[in-house]
Structures are given as C-alpha cells and as structure tokens.
Design an enzyme around this catalytic site. Structure first.
Site, PDB file in Angstrom:
ATOM      1  CE  LYS A 168      -3.797  -2.359   2.452  1.00  0.00           C
ATOM      2  NZ  LYS A 168      -4.723  -2.308   3.618  1.00  0.00           N
ATOM      3  CD  GLU A 187      -8.691  -8.860  -3.558  1.00  0.00           C
ATOM      4  OE1 GLU A 187      -9.485  -8.522  -2.658  1.00  0.00           O
ATOM      5  OE2 GLU A 187      -7.569  -9.365  -3.317  1.00  0.00           O
ATOM      6  CG  ASN A 202      -3.366  -2.706   7.066  1.00  0.00           C
ATOM      7  OD1 ASN A 202      -3.260  -2.290   5.913  1.00  0.00           O
ATOM      8  ND2 ASN A 202      -4.398  -3.431   7.466  1.00  0.00           N
ATOM      9  CG  HIS A 208      -5.151  -6.208  -0.341  1.00  0.00           C
ATOM     10  ND1 HIS A 208      -6.355  -6.191   0.309  1.00  0.00           N
ATOM     11  CD2 HIS A 208      -5.270  -7.098  -1.360  1.00  0.00           C
ATOM     12  CE1 HIS A 208      -7.191  -7.038  -0.316  1.00  0.00           C
ATOM     13  NE2 HIS A 208      -6.554  -7.591  -1.329  1.00  0.00           N
ATOM     14  CE1 TYR A 244      -9.339  -3.250   0.636  1.00  0.00           C
ATOM     15  CE2 TYR A 244      -8.371  -1.236  -0.201  1.00  0.00           C
ATOM     16  CZ  TYR A 244      -8.243  -2.430   0.470  1.00  0.00           C
ATOM     17  OH  TYR A 244      -7.019  -2.817   0.983  1.00  0.00           O
TER      18      TYR A 244
HETATM   19  P1  ADP Z   1      -7.577  -7.176   5.536  1.00  0.00           P
HETATM   20  O1  ADP Z   1      -6.800  -6.158   4.725  1.00  0.00           O
HETATM   21  O2  ADP Z   1      -6.755  -7.728   6.662  1.00  0.00           O
HETATM   22  O3  ADP Z   1      -8.216  -8.245   4.690  1.00  0.00           O
HETATM   23  P2  ADP Z   1     -10.249  -6.004   5.777  1.00  0.00           P
HETATM   24  O4  ADP Z   1     -10.572  -6.676   4.476  1.00  0.00           O
HETATM   25  O5  ADP Z   1     -11.163  -6.231   6.916  1.00  0.00           O
HETATM   26  O6  ADP Z   1      -8.758  -6.376   6.262  1.00  0.00           O
HETATM   27  O7  ADP Z   1     -10.172  -4.428   5.563  1.00  0.00           O
HETATM   28  C1  ADP Z   1      -9.574  -3.890   4.406  1.00  0.00           C
HETATM   29  C2  ADP Z   1      -8.672  -2.757   4.819  1.00  0.00           C
HETATM   30  O8  ADP Z   1      -9.472  -1.709   5.367  1.00  0.00           O
HETATM   31  C3  ADP Z   1      -7.664  -3.079   5.930  1.00  0.00           C
HETATM   32  O9  ADP Z   1      -6.487  -3.686   5.469  1.00  0.00           O
HETATM   33  C4  ADP Z   1      -7.381  -1.703   6.493  1.00  0.00           C
HETATM   34  O10 ADP Z   1      -6.484  -0.955   5.654  1.00  0.00           O
HETATM   35  C5  ADP Z   1      -8.770  -1.062   6.418  1.00  0.00           C
HETATM   36  N1  ADP Z   1      -9.542  -1.259   7.659  1.00  0.00           N
HETATM   37  C6  ADP Z   1     -10.108  -2.405   8.103  1.00  0.00           C
HETATM   38  N2  ADP Z   1     -10.760  -2.211   9.260  1.00  0.00           N
HETATM   39  C7  ADP Z   1     -10.620  -0.900   9.564  1.00  0.00           C
HETATM   40  C8  ADP Z   1     -11.054  -0.067  10.627  1.00  0.00           C
HETATM   41  N3  ADP Z   1     -11.795  -0.555  11.630  1.00  0.00           N
HETATM   42  N4  ADP Z   1     -10.711   1.248  10.598  1.00  0.00           N
HETATM   43  C9  ADP Z   1      -9.974   1.752   9.588  1.00  0.00           C
HETATM   44  N5  ADP Z   1      -9.527   1.030   8.544  1.00  0.00           N
HETATM   45  C10 ADP Z   1      -9.839  -0.276   8.525  1.00  0.00           C
HETATM   46 MG    MG Z   2      -9.690  -8.081   3.246  1.00  0.00          MG
END
Ligand code: ADP
Ligand code: MG
Length: 139
Positions: free
Chosen positions: A9, A126, A112, A115, A49
């Site tokens: 990211k 994707e 974070n 992805h 997303y």
């Molecule tokens: P992952 O990336 O671990 O699969 P998710 O699909 O649940 O996680 O969420 C997609 C992305 O959205 C996350 O990687 C993160 O960047 C963001 N995200 C998820 N939950 C939150 C939250 N509670 N607050 C802010 N950003 C979030």
């Molecule tokens: Mg996800």
C-alpha cells in the site's frame, strides 16, 4: 499451486519497505509472477474495495489507497492465499503476531502496509482487477 493478489500500500511504498516485503514473500515460498507500480485514483480504489462500501472506514480507506503509488503483485505458491495472510499478520497491527509484516511496519489498522486476497473468489476478482493474462508469467 494457488495465486493471490498482494498490494504494498502507499504507506509501505513511502516507508521504503518494498524490498523488505518482497523478501519475506520470496523467503517463504511465494513467487512473484506479476508485478507493477500504479497510483490508483479514488474511483479505482473504490472499485477495488467495493466489498467494504457499507463500512464506516470506506471513504478514509479509499482516500488512503489513492494517496500515492502502490505495488501490486500476483504471488504464486502452495496455499498462497493463506500463506500470504500469515506473513502479513492481522489487519490491526496491535493484534498481529511477532515477525509479521504488519507487526513490524504498520502504523495502525488502516495504514497497515499490505493487502492480501482472503479467498479463491476474491483472489480471482482482485488479480483480474489489475492484470491481464499476458502480464502473469508461468516460469
Ligand atoms: P484485511 O486487509 O486484513 O483483509 P479487511 O478486508 O477487513 O482487512 O479491511 C480492508 C482494509 O481496510 C484493511 O487492510 C485496512 O487498511 C482497512 N480497515 C479495516 N478495518 C478498519 C477499521 N476498523 N478502521 C480503519 N480502517 C480499517
Ligand atoms: Mg480483506
């Protein structure tokens, strides 16, 4: 052999950890079979997303994902989807295991670093969002 989509990211690119992240994949049996750098616009980030469009964090997440260049990759290996997610660590770095990418580099639950696809169905969607067949290599 399974394929999964990985993204470094915009926070990971800005932090200068592209090589560090790719090393972890390569050292753990995942092979890079497609790779490019791109800068998503807001609409492209929203499309990617779309599954999260009803979440409170959608607008902020898609702003973040369109805030700078990202590195998108297709990783291939045995159980590539689960293996990638294991190497990444939990979504919230506070809950991520020691030694994972998110534990070491992420600054928060949104920013974070990486992805990874979460199922064969999302991996198919994707991968095709960013790559056509001629850009994915069998070697
Ligand atoms: P992952 O990336 O671990 O699969 P998710 O699909 O649940 O996680 O969420 C997609 C992305 O959205 C996350 O990687 C993160 O960047 C963001 N995200 C998820 N939950 C939150 C939250 N509670 N607050 C802010 N950003 C979030
Ligand atoms: Mg996800």
């Amino acid at each position: 052999m399974e394929k999964t989509l990985s993204i470094i990211k915009p926070d990971g690119v800005k932090k200068g950890v592209i090589g560090e992240v790719i090393n972890r994949f390569e050292n753990n049996g995942l092979r890079v079979v497609a790779v490019k750098m791109l800068w998503m616009d807001k609409k492209e980030a929203e499309g990617f997303y779309d599954v999260h469009k009803d979440k409170g964090f959608y607008d902020s997440l898609t702003d973040f994902m369109s805030s700078g260049p990202a590195v998108v990759m297709v990783l291939e290996g045995e159980n590539a989807i689960a293996k990638n997610r294991q190497i990444m660590g939990a979504t919230n770095p506070a809950n991520a295991e020691e030694g994972t990418i998110r534990k070491e580099f992420a600054s928060g639950i949104e920013r974070n670093i990486v992805h990874g696809s979460d199922s064969p169905e999302t991996a198919t969607f994707e991968i095709s969002y960013f790559f056509n067949a001629l850009e994915i290599f069998d070697y």
